[in-house]
Motif scaffolding. Sequence first.
Motif, short mmCIF file in Angstrom:
data_model
loop_
_atom_site.label_atom_id
_atom_site.label_comp_id
_atom_site.label_asym_id
_atom_site.label_seq_id
_atom_site.Cartn_x
_atom_site.Cartn_y
_atom_site.Cartn_z
N GLU A 3 0.82 -1.34 -0.12
CA GLU A 3 -0.07 -0.06 -0.13
C GLU A 3 0.65 1.19 0.10
OE1 GLU A 3 -3.12 2.01 2.97
OE2 GLU A 3 -2.96 0.11 2.93
N ASN A 4 1.90 1.38 0.76
CA ASN A 4 2.84 2.49 0.78
C ASN A 4 3.50 2.75 -0.50
OD1 ASN A 4 2.40 3.54 3.43
ND2 ASN A 4 3.94 2.24 4.26
N THR A 5 4.11 1.70 -1.15
CA THR A 5 4.40 1.80 -2.55
C THR A 5 3.58 2.39 -3.22
OG1 THR A 5 6.15 -0.13 -2.05
CG2 THR A 5 5.62 0.50 -4.45
N ASP A 6 2.24 1.89 -3.42
CA ASP A 6 1.33 2.66 -4.24
C ASP A 6 1.09 4.09 -3.89
OD1 ASP A 6 0.61 0.18 -5.79
OD2 ASP A 6 -1.15 -0.28 -4.53
N GLU A 9 4.05 5.88 -5.32
CA GLU A 9 4.06 5.96 -6.81
C GLU A 9 3.05 7.06 -7.15
OE1 GLU A 9 4.31 2.17 -8.45
OE2 GLU A 9 6.44 1.77 -7.73
N ASN A 10 2.10 6.89 -6.63
CA ASN A 10 0.60 7.86 -6.98
C ASN A 10 1.07 9.51 -6.87
OD1 ASN A 10 -0.86 5.81 -7.70
ND2 ASN A 10 -2.00 5.77 -5.77
N ASP A 77 11.75 5.03 -4.19
CA ASP A 77 11.76 4.23 -3.33
C ASP A 77 11.43 5.06 -2.07
OD1 ASP A 77 13.03 2.51 -1.55
OD2 ASP A 77 14.97 3.62 -1.48
N GLY A 78 10.80 4.32 -0.85
CA GLY A 78 10.16 5.13 0.00
C GLY A 78 10.00 4.26 1.37
#
Length: 127
Positions: A3-6, A9-10, A77-78
Amino acid sequence: MSENTDRYENAVARYFEAWNAGGPEALAKAVAAAWSVEGTYTDPLAAVTGHTEIAGLIAGAHAQFPGFAFRPLGAVDGHHDTARFSWELVSEADGSAPVAGFDVITLDADGRIRSVLGFLDRVPAGA
């Protein structure tokens, strides 16, 4: 994909939509979608706060580099509320990329950008 990657990226996709928006109305709308009301943008050449100043900065970049678009380089990356990504400014006419760098963003609870810290890796002389 997490969910965090989305979320990262959003947020970065909205960031590039703002930097590539054409015309004042589209730019204002894209900045409002990407940044929180008190959002900031800081790089070696600028430090601005709020939608109006961010939109003005982006409009200035368009005026300085007409016919160019910002493009992501590589993956986002996050962790936590922070993400980083690389980018380049590409000529739509010949594909040259005279400007490149990377940005670190922090996000608010709604996934909008609270702050951008920009770093310039490649800048043409006199820019």
